[in-house]
Motif scaffolding. Sequence first.
Motif, PDB file in Angstrom:
ATOM      1  N   PHE A  92       8.827  -5.081  -9.086  1.00  0.00           N
ATOM      2  CA  PHE A  92       9.392  -6.420  -8.909  1.00  0.00           C
ATOM      3  C   PHE A  92       8.329  -7.504  -9.150  1.00  0.00           C
ATOM      4  O   PHE A  92       8.434  -8.616  -8.618  1.00  0.00           O
ATOM      5  N   LYS A  93       7.319  -7.168  -9.923  1.00  0.00           N
ATOM      6  CA  LYS A  93       6.231  -8.122 -10.167  1.00  0.00           C
ATOM      7  C   LYS A  93       6.744  -9.410 -10.804  1.00  0.00           C
ATOM      8  O   LYS A  93       6.336 -10.518 -10.431  1.00  0.00           O
ATOM      9  N   LYS A  94       7.653  -9.293 -11.758  1.00  0.00           N
ATOM     10  CA  LYS A  94       8.190 -10.473 -12.436  1.00  0.00           C
ATOM     11  C   LYS A  94       9.001 -11.325 -11.475  1.00  0.00           C
ATOM     12  O   LYS A  94       8.920 -12.559 -11.499  1.00  0.00           O
ATOM     13  N   THR A 139      16.690  -9.714 -14.123  1.00  0.00           N
ATOM     14  CA  THR A 139      17.667  -8.785 -13.552  1.00  0.00           C
ATOM     15  C   THR A 139      18.292  -7.926 -14.650  1.00  0.00           C
ATOM     16  O   THR A 139      18.436  -6.706 -14.503  1.00  0.00           O
ATOM     17  N   LYS A 140      18.640  -8.556 -15.740  1.00  0.00           N
ATOM     18  CA  LYS A 140      19.209  -7.825 -16.878  1.00  0.00           C
ATOM     19  C   LYS A 140      18.210  -6.805 -17.421  1.00  0.00           C
ATOM     20  O   LYS A 140      18.575  -5.660 -17.722  1.00  0.00           O
ATOM     21  N   SER A 141      16.945  -7.205 -17.506  1.00  0.00           N
ATOM     22  CA  SER A 141      15.906  -6.319 -18.031  1.00  0.00           C
ATOM     23  C   SER A 141      15.693  -5.108 -17.129  1.00  0.00           C
ATOM     24  O   SER A 141      15.577  -3.975 -17.609  1.00  0.00           O
ATOM     25  N   GLY A 181       8.718  -7.341  -1.279  1.00  0.00           N
ATOM     26  CA  GLY A 181       7.932  -6.138  -1.068  1.00  0.00           C
ATOM     27  C   GLY A 181       8.764  -5.047  -0.412  1.00  0.00           C
ATOM     28  O   GLY A 181       8.669  -3.868  -0.775  1.00  0.00           O
ATOM     29  N   ARG A 182       9.574  -5.435   0.575  1.00  0.00           N
ATOM     30  CA  ARG A 182      10.426  -4.458   1.257  1.00  0.00           C
ATOM     31  C   ARG A 182      11.482  -3.896   0.308  1.00  0.00           C
ATOM     32  O   ARG A 182      11.756  -2.688   0.295  1.00  0.00           O
ATOM     33  N   ALA A 207      18.102  -8.053  -4.433  1.00  0.00           N
ATOM     34  CA  ALA A 207      16.974  -8.946  -4.743  1.00  0.00           C
ATOM     35  C   ALA A 207      17.449 -10.155  -5.535  1.00  0.00           C
ATOM     36  O   ALA A 207      17.050 -11.299  -5.256  1.00  0.00           O
ATOM     37  N   ASP A 208      18.303  -9.923  -6.505  1.00  0.00           N
ATOM     38  CA  ASP A 208      18.831 -11.003  -7.337  1.00  0.00           C
ATOM     39  C   ASP A 208      19.605 -12.016  -6.491  1.00  0.00           C
ATOM     40  O   ASP A 208      19.429 -13.236  -6.639  1.00  0.00           O
ATOM     41  N   LYS A 209      20.444 -11.526  -5.595  1.00  0.00           N
ATOM     42  CA  LYS A 209      21.255 -12.403  -4.744  1.00  0.00           C
ATOM     43  C   LYS A 209      20.381 -13.271  -3.841  1.00  0.00           C
ATOM     44  O   LYS A 209      20.623 -14.477  -3.683  1.00  0.00           O
ATOM     45  N   ARG A 210      19.358 -12.651  -3.245  1.00  0.00           N
ATOM     46  CA  ARG A 210      18.482 -13.412  -2.338  1.00  0.00           C
ATOM     47  C   ARG A 210      17.682 -14.459  -3.109  1.00  0.00           C
ATOM     48  O   ARG A 210      17.525 -15.599  -2.648  1.00  0.00           O
ATOM     49  N   LEU A 211      17.185 -14.101  -4.276  1.00  0.00           N
ATOM     50  CA  LEU A 211      16.420 -15.050  -5.088  1.00  0.00           C
ATOM     51  C   LEU A 211      17.288 -16.238  -5.501  1.00  0.00           C
ATOM     52  O   LEU A 211      16.853 -17.394  -5.444  1.00  0.00           O
TER      53      LEU A 211
END
Length: 370
Positions: free
Chosen positions: A94-96, A161-163, A285-286, A245-249
Amino acid sequence: MGYHRQPYYPPNHSKQIKRASQHRGSLKKIFLKTKRQYFDYAKRSIFDFNGIGGQFTIEAVQVDSRAKYAMKINEIKQACIHLSGRKGDKMEKFKKYAEILKDFSKDMELWKTCEEDDIADAERKYNQNALPEQIKKIRSEYAKKYALVRENALTKVRNETKSIKQRNQGKFKPDFVDLELLKELNAINMAGIPMTESEITAYCRRALASRSSFCVRAVQNIAKKSNIRLNVPTEDTAVQVIDAADKRLRKIISIYDGEFKFGDRNKDQSLIMDSHGWGDSGFLGRLEKEYQSATLEDIKISQMSRKEFETKSAVARVEQMKKPVESVEIGEDIGIRAKDDGSKSVAAQYAKKYSQKMLQAIPESNPEFE
């Protein structure tokens, strides 16, 4: 006046403690726990600093905000980020995502600070009649900047997210069964002997490499019979974590206003905290730890021509021929002993049953003829 550090030069921490001790009469120590507090104080100070215990320890002399050597807000921000070090941030999968969140928060906080400065200047410059109109203009101008930052961040999140999802696709061939591997698995299953953890892991890796989801399920079935819990990554599980992750971002980007400050009950406090959640201890991170056990992206599939494959196979055979042939001899005194267990052996059980059967066949004696 106390010492100060001119802007445009990075802080020299090897000298700052010694230099600070020369001006103890006019210096005071202040501990600031958040970057926001750091910015607010720095605007009113000429300072030197260093990161201690996760906080910013500032040796400062109070001066007017318009002092000749006062640092610009952007310089303060960059110095803050430089000093924090971000130790422990080892985001990989999830670095990006982490970079997008960090850049978004930095930009929002920078514009928020600039907006507050412009409003403060307007409050000093305009009277009460003209002030509301000026503040309205300022807020309107910065609203456009915030909208642009949000739009850019959302676009980056959507693309990432797509990637990530694409990296989890196409790992298995549809409706494909690796019959050679399945023969081995069936033989193991029919033997009825429990497998070890390392054996299960090895066969699971082979099943994943075969690109046969059926063979993976066959290994899972053997693991269950062997009383071993086998966690196997799947595309569906990986997508669930990615979507979380996408939803939270998206929520953070849509709501966070750049004010990293807690206590306002009208604001989501967890969202404010997660706006800086790009480190290992943050929400990204989690989620990355969950994703690591669910992702299939570590399965790399490449293609080569038939000629290249045959060449590599020939080279492998030649290398194999160079290796010595293994020969195993079993000594006479190795300690293998086979001994009839008496009552428990098959032969003993048969003899016992036969004896009982013969006894039942003999008629009981009649006393009259004795």
